[in-house]
Design a protein around this motif. Structure first.
Motif, PDB file in Angstrom:
ATOM      1  N   ASP A   1       0.857  -1.130  -0.189  1.00  0.00           N
ATOM      2  CA  ASP A   1      -0.051  -0.202   0.001  1.00  0.00           C
ATOM      3  C   ASP A   1       0.873   1.372   0.025  1.00  0.00           C
ATOM      4  O   ASP A   1       2.034   1.293   0.086  1.00  0.00           O
ATOM      5  CB  ASP A   1      -0.834   0.111   1.349  1.00  0.00           C
ATOM      6  N   GLY A   2       0.244   2.383   0.158  1.00  0.00           N
ATOM      7  CA  GLY A   2       1.061   3.921  -0.246  1.00  0.00           C
ATOM      8  C   GLY A   2       1.957   4.076   0.929  1.00  0.00           C
ATOM      9  O   GLY A   2       3.107   4.270   0.860  1.00  0.00           O
ATOM     10  N   LYS A   3       1.512   3.546   2.328  1.00  0.00           N
ATOM     11  CA  LYS A   3       2.476   3.748   3.550  1.00  0.00           C
ATOM     12  C   LYS A   3       3.712   2.888   3.259  1.00  0.00           C
ATOM     13  O   LYS A   3       4.689   3.369   3.480  1.00  0.00           O
ATOM     14  CB  LYS A   3       1.633   3.545   4.700  1.00  0.00           C
ATOM     15  N   GLU A   4       3.424   1.587   2.901  1.00  0.00           N
ATOM     16  CA  GLU A   4       4.627   0.739   3.054  1.00  0.00           C
ATOM     17  C   GLU A   4       5.642   1.188   1.672  1.00  0.00           C
ATOM     18  O   GLU A   4       6.789   1.207   2.007  1.00  0.00           O
ATOM     19  CB  GLU A   4       3.987  -0.547   2.711  1.00  0.00           C
ATOM     20  N   ARG A   5       4.929   1.587   0.637  1.00  0.00           N
ATOM     21  CA  ARG A   5       5.908   2.363  -0.614  1.00  0.00           C
ATOM     22  C   ARG A   5       6.703   3.446   0.130  1.00  0.00           C
ATOM     23  O   ARG A   5       8.046   3.433  -0.133  1.00  0.00           O
ATOM     24  CB  ARG A   5       5.002   2.419  -1.582  1.00  0.00           C
ATOM     25  N   GLN A   6       5.936   4.345   0.710  1.00  0.00           N
ATOM     26  CA  GLN A   6       6.609   5.390   1.335  1.00  0.00           C
ATOM     27  C   GLN A   6       7.781   5.019   1.956  1.00  0.00           C
ATOM     28  O   GLN A   6       8.711   5.823   2.370  1.00  0.00           O
ATOM     29  CB  GLN A   6       5.895   6.320   1.983  1.00  0.00           C
ATOM     30  N   ALA A   7       7.574   3.954   3.184  1.00  0.00           N
ATOM     31  CA  ALA A   7       8.414   3.674   4.058  1.00  0.00           C
ATOM     32  C   ALA A   7       9.762   2.840   3.431  1.00  0.00           C
ATOM     33  O   ALA A   7      11.019   3.378   3.655  1.00  0.00           O
ATOM     34  CB  ALA A   7       8.037   2.581   5.208  1.00  0.00           C
TER      35      ALA A   7
END
Length: 437
Positions: free
Chosen positions: A371-377
Motif C-alpha cells: 500500500d502507499g504507506k509501505e511504499r513510502q517507508a
C-alpha cells in the motif's frame, strides 16, 4: 579544471624573437579562435606587448594543452618549434595564478611598477570577451588579477617614484616649486628626450612651454604639439627671465648657457628660483650655474642617481606587493578547487540517486501488493541509506577542497564511480545545492 600560461618575455627571449611571435592588436579574432579550437583548451586569452607574449588558457589536461599551445604559437607565426622552444615557459595551477597576478601588478616588468602592463592585459581580456573565448574561469581569474594589481598600487608605493630620467626631472621640479601650474618651461633642443620630458611637464600642469632649436622648423613642430611657442635659437637667452625651468639636450660641443648669463637673468627675476636640467652629453649648461643663488642645476648623472635611488625604493615596496600576491593566490585557488569539488559532489549524488531509483522500481515491480504507506517507508529507507553512505565522502570532499588533497579525491571519485564531466560554468549555481546536503 586548470589555468595554464604559455609564453615568453624580455627575461627569456631577445627582441628579435619577441617581435616574430607578436600578435597584431587590431587582428585578434583569428588567433583567439584558433587557440580556442585546440582540442585540450576550453578558454583562452592572448596578451601581446613589446616585452611579452603570453597565452592564458584553461584545460582539464595540462600536459596536452601545454603541448598544443606551444605548437600553436610556433605554427601561427611560421616558426620552427625547436627555434621557439628554448625561449618559452609554461606554468599551471598556483604557479600560473601567481605569474599572472605578478604580471598584472607589474612585478615581472622590465621596470617594476610601470603602469602600462595592466592596461595591456585589460585590452587583451577585452578582445577575448568580444570574441567569446574567455569563460567563467578566465573571466573571474582576470578580474581577480585586476583587483590584485589595484591592491598593490593602493597599499604600496611601488609606482610612486620616478624611474626614467625625464620623469625624474619633473619630480625634482615639483620638489623645488611645490606646484608647476604657474611655471614656464624652456626646452633647448627638440630631440626625443626633450619631447618626452615636455610630455611629463605638460601632464603635470605647467602653464607654458617654450621651444628653441638650431633648426627653427623643428622647434615650431615640437611647440605645436604642446600648444607652446617656438623661439629662434639666437634669441633664447633674451627670454630666460620669463622661464622657471630650463631643460637642455642638444648636440652642441660646448656650453650653450653660461654662468654670467644666468647671473643677469636672476637679477631680472628678482631672485625667483630657476631649475636647470642638463641631459646632454657633452653638457649644454655650465656647471658653475649651480653656484648662483636660487639656481638649481641637475645633469644626467644626477638624474640617474635619483632614478637608481627610486628603483631601490621600488624594490623595497615590491616585497610588500609580493606578500599581497601570495595572499590573493590562496583565495583564488580555493575558488578554483571548488569548481571541481562542487560538480563532483552533485554528480556523485545524482549517480547514487539513479541507482536508488532503479532499485526501487525493481522492488516495487515484484511487490505489487504494497500500500502507499509501505511504499513510502521503503523509499524513505532507501533515501536514508544513500544519505548515510554519502555523508562521509561528501564531508571529506568539502573539507579537502581548500588543500592539495582535494584534487586527488575528485579524480578518485570520478574514476571509481565513472562520473560524467561537469562544466565549471555550473559550479556557482550548484554551490547552493551542496550547502543543503
Amino acid at each position: 579544471m586548470n589555468i595554464l600560461v604559455v609564453g615568453l618575455s624580455h627575461k627569456t627571449a631577445p627582441v628579435e624573437i619577441r617581435e616574430k611571435v607578436a600578435f597584431a592588436p587590431t587582428a585578434m579574432e583569428k588567433p583567439l579562435r584558433r587557440m580556442l579550437a585546440l582540442p585540450a583548451v576550453t578558454e583562452g586569452v592572448i596578451v601581446s606587448t613589446c616585452n611579452r607574449v603570453e597565452l592564458y588558457a584553461t584545460s582539464r589536461d595540462v600536459e596536452a594543452a601545454t603541448a598544443q599551445l606551444k605548437r600553436f604559437l610556433a605554427e601561427y607565426h611560421g616558426l620552427a618549434a625547436d627555434v621557439l622552444a628554448p625561449h618559452l615557459y609554461d606554468l599551471s595551477g598556483p604557479d600560473a595564478i601567481r605569474h599572472v597576478f605578478r604580471v598584472a601588478s607589474s612585478l615581472d616588468s622590465m621596470v617594476i611598477g610601470e603602469p602600462q602592463i595592466l592596461g595591456q592585459i585589460k585590452t587583451a581580456y577585452g578582445y577575448a570577451c568580444d570574441y567569446k573565448t574567455s569563460g567563467v574561469i578566465l573571466n573571474r581569474f582576470l578580474h581577480k588579477a585586476f583587483s590584485v594589481a589595484k591592491r598593490v598600487r593602493t597599499e604600496t608605493q611601488i609606482a610612486s617614484n620616478a624611474v626614467s630620467v625625464s620623469f625624474a626631472a619633473v619630480e625634482l621640479a615639483r620638489k623645488i616649486f611645490d606646484t608647476l601650474t604657474d611655471k614656464t618651461v624652456l626646452l633647448i633642443g627638440a630631440g626625443e628626450m626633450c619631447e618626452l620630458a615636455a610630455r611629463h611637464f605638460v601632464t603635470n600642469g605647467v602653464a607654458q612651454v617654450l621651444v628653441t632649436n638650431r633648426t627653427y622648423e623643428r622647434a615650431v613642430k615640437l611647440a605645436q604639439e604642446f600648444n607652446g611657442k617656438p623661439i629662434l635659437f639666437e634669441n633664447f637667452a633674451d627670454n630666460l627671465h620669463r622661464v622657471d625651468i630650463v631643460l637642455a639636450s642638444t648636440g652642441a660641443p660646448n656650453y650653450v648657457l653660461h654662468q654670467r648669463q644666468v647671473e643677469e637673468v636672476i637679477k631680472q627675476r628678482r631672485h625667483k628660483p630657476m631649475f636647470f636640467i642638463d641631459i646632454a652629453v657633452p653638457r649644454d649648461i655650465d656647471p658653475k650655474i649651480n653656484d648662483v643663488d636660487n639656481c638649481y642645476l641637475y645633469d644626467v648623472d644626477d638624474l640617474q642617481g635619483v632614478v637608481q635611488s627610486n628603483l631601490k625604493e621600488r624594490h623595497k615596496e615590491a616585497k610588500k606587493a609580493e606578500a599581497i600576491v601570495e595572499e590573493e593566490i590562496g583565495q583564488f585557488h580555493q575558488w578554483m578547487s571548488g569548481l571541481d569539488v562542487v560538480p563532483t559532489i552533485v554528480a556523485l549524488r545524482k549517480r547514487f540517486d539513479e541507482i536508488r531509483q532503479a532499485e526501487l522500481e525493481k522492488t516495487f515491480a515484484n511487490l505489487k501488493d504494497l500500500d502507499g504507506k509501505e511504499r513510502q517507508a521503503i523509499e524513505a529507507m532507501a533515501q536514508a541509506i544513500i544519505n548515510k553512505a554519502l555523508h562521509q565522502p561528501i564531508t571529506v570532499l568539502k573539507s579537502a577542497q581548500n588543500n592539495a588533497a582535494g584534487d586527488g579525491y575528485v579524480e578518485a571519485l570520478r574514476t571509481l564511480f565513472n562520473l560524467p564531466p561537469v562544466a565549471g560554468e555550473n559550479a556557482e549555481t550548484e554551490r547552493a545545492k551542496i550547502d543543503e546536503m
